[in-house]
Design a protein around this motif. Sequence first.
Motif, PDB file in Angstrom:
ATOM      1  N   GLY A   9       0.815  -1.200   0.000  1.00 47.51           N
ATOM      2  CA  GLY A   9       0.000   0.000   0.000  1.00 47.51           C
ATOM      3  C   GLY A   9       0.853   1.255   0.000  1.00 47.51           C
ATOM      4  N   GLY A  10       0.189   2.392  -0.146  1.00 46.62           N
ATOM      5  CA  GLY A  10       0.911   3.660  -0.138  1.00 46.62           C
ATOM      6  C   GLY A  10       0.076   4.761  -0.742  1.00 46.62           C
ATOM      7  N   SER A  11       0.749   5.852  -1.047  1.00 43.84           N
ATOM      8  CA  SER A  11       0.099   7.014  -1.655  1.00 43.84           C
ATOM      9  C   SER A  11       0.503   7.122  -3.112  1.00 43.84           C
ATOM     10  N   VAL A  12      -0.466   7.453  -3.932  1.00 41.92           N
ATOM     11  CA  VAL A  12      -0.217   7.545  -5.371  1.00 41.92           C
ATOM     12  C   VAL A  12      -1.134   8.600  -5.952  1.00 41.92           C
ATOM     13  N   GLN A  13      -0.706   9.199  -7.045  1.00 36.32           N
ATOM     14  CA  GLN A  13      -1.545  10.185  -7.718  1.00 36.32           C
ATOM     15  C   GLN A  13      -2.605   9.489  -8.570  1.00 36.32           C
ATOM     16  N   PRO A  14      -3.690  10.185  -8.853  1.00 29.27           N
ATOM     17  CA  PRO A  14      -4.708   9.604  -9.750  1.00 29.27           C
ATOM     18  C   PRO A  14      -4.084   9.172 -11.075  1.00 29.27           C
ATOM     19  N   GLY A  15      -4.510   8.005 -11.528  1.00 25.26           N
ATOM     20  CA  GLY A  15      -3.941   7.439 -12.732  1.00 25.26           C
ATOM     21  C   GLY A  15      -2.765   6.534 -12.496  1.00 25.26           C
ATOM     22  N   GLY A  16      -2.260   6.533 -11.280  1.00 23.83           N
ATOM     23  CA  GLY A  16      -1.102   5.714 -10.946  1.00 23.83           C
ATOM     24  C   GLY A  16      -1.467   4.264 -10.674  1.00 23.83           C
ATOM     25  N   LEU A  18      -0.491   0.597  -8.186  1.00 27.04           N
ATOM     26  CA  LEU A  18       0.094  -0.051  -7.025  1.00 27.04           C
ATOM     27  C   LEU A  18      -0.152  -1.546  -7.155  1.00 27.04           C
ATOM     28  N   ARG A  19       0.716  -2.337  -6.552  1.00 24.55           N
ATOM     29  CA  ARG A  19       0.478  -3.769  -6.474  1.00 24.55           C
ATOM     30  C   ARG A  19       0.513  -4.193  -5.015  1.00 24.55           C
ATOM     31  N   LEU A  20      -0.596  -4.729  -4.559  1.00 21.14           N
ATOM     32  CA  LEU A  20      -0.681  -5.244  -3.204  1.00 21.14           C
ATOM     33  C   LEU A  20      -0.329  -6.732  -3.201  1.00 21.14           C
ATOM     34  N   SER A  21       0.327  -7.151  -2.145  1.00 16.79           N
ATOM     35  CA  SER A  21       0.661  -8.560  -1.955  1.00 16.79           C
ATOM     36  C   SER A  21       0.045  -9.045  -0.660  1.00 16.79           C
ATOM     37  N   CYS A  22      -0.264 -10.318  -0.625  1.00 18.54           N
ATOM     38  CA  CYS A  22      -0.814 -10.952   0.579  1.00 18.54           C
ATOM     39  C   CYS A  22      -0.095 -12.273   0.769  1.00 18.54           C
ATOM     40  N   ALA A  23       0.814 -12.312   1.726  1.00 22.53           N
ATOM     41  CA  ALA A  23       1.587 -13.516   2.003  1.00 22.53           C
ATOM     42  C   ALA A  23       0.871 -14.349   3.056  1.00 22.53           C
ATOM     43  N   ALA A  24       0.648 -15.613   2.739  1.00 25.36           N
ATOM     44  CA  ALA A  24      -0.118 -16.501   3.611  1.00 25.36           C
ATOM     45  C   ALA A  24       0.768 -17.569   4.222  1.00 25.36           C
ATOM     46  N   SER A  25       0.418 -17.970   5.427  1.00 24.87           N
ATOM     47  CA  SER A  25       1.109 -19.070   6.094  1.00 24.87           C
ATOM     48  C   SER A  25       0.140 -19.768   7.027  1.00 24.87           C
ATOM     49  N   VAL A 122      -4.303   2.429   1.146  1.00 17.27           N
ATOM     50  CA  VAL A 122      -4.078   2.943  -0.200  1.00 17.27           C
ATOM     51  C   VAL A 122      -4.725   4.317  -0.276  1.00 17.27           C
ATOM     52  N   THR A 123      -3.935   5.320  -0.635  1.00 22.42           N
ATOM     53  CA  THR A 123      -4.425   6.682  -0.744  1.00 22.42           C
ATOM     54  C   THR A 123      -4.137   7.193  -2.145  1.00 22.42           C
ATOM     55  N   VAL A 124      -5.187   7.639  -2.810  1.00 22.04           N
ATOM     56  CA  VAL A 124      -5.058   8.174  -4.164  1.00 22.04           C
ATOM     57  C   VAL A 124      -5.443   9.644  -4.116  1.00 22.04           C
TER      58      VAL A 124
END
Length: 126
Positions: A9-16, A18-25, A122-124
Motif C-alpha cells: 500500500g501507499g500514496s499515489v496520484q490519480p492514474g497511478g 500499485l500492487r498489493l501482496s498478501c503472504a499466507a502461512s 491505499v491513498t489516491v
Amino acid sequence: QVQLVESGGGSVQPGGSLRLSCAASGRTFSNYGMGWFRQVPGKEREFVARISWSGGRTDYADSVKGRFRISRDNAKNTAYLQMNSLKPEDTAVYYCAGDRIARGPASRRANDYEYWGQGTQVTVSS
C-alpha cells in the motif's frame, strides 16, 4: 495458525498504479480461494476481487473491473492485487482474506472468509 500479511500500500496520484501482496502461512494456501476487500471509515467492508483456489476463476466488483487484476502464486503462497488507473475513490484500507471452504470458488461476501490480514492503506490523491 493461519496468518495473512498484506504489503504494497501507499500514496499515489490519480492514474497511478500499485500492487498489493498478501503472504499466507499456516495452511495449504493452494487449497483455498482468496479475496480482496476494502473499507473506508464509516462504511462497510466492500468486495473488490476474488480468485478461486486454482486461480482459474476470478471476479471483480464493477467499480474496479478493467483496472484491477487479482492473481496468485501458489508456489510462493501469495496473492496479489494489481491496481491500475487508480482514482481518488479507490482510497481505502485494503484487506486480503482467505476462504473458509477448501477448493471453493471464493465468495463476494466477507462473512464467507475465515482469515483476514491486518490491512494496508491505499491513498489516491493529487
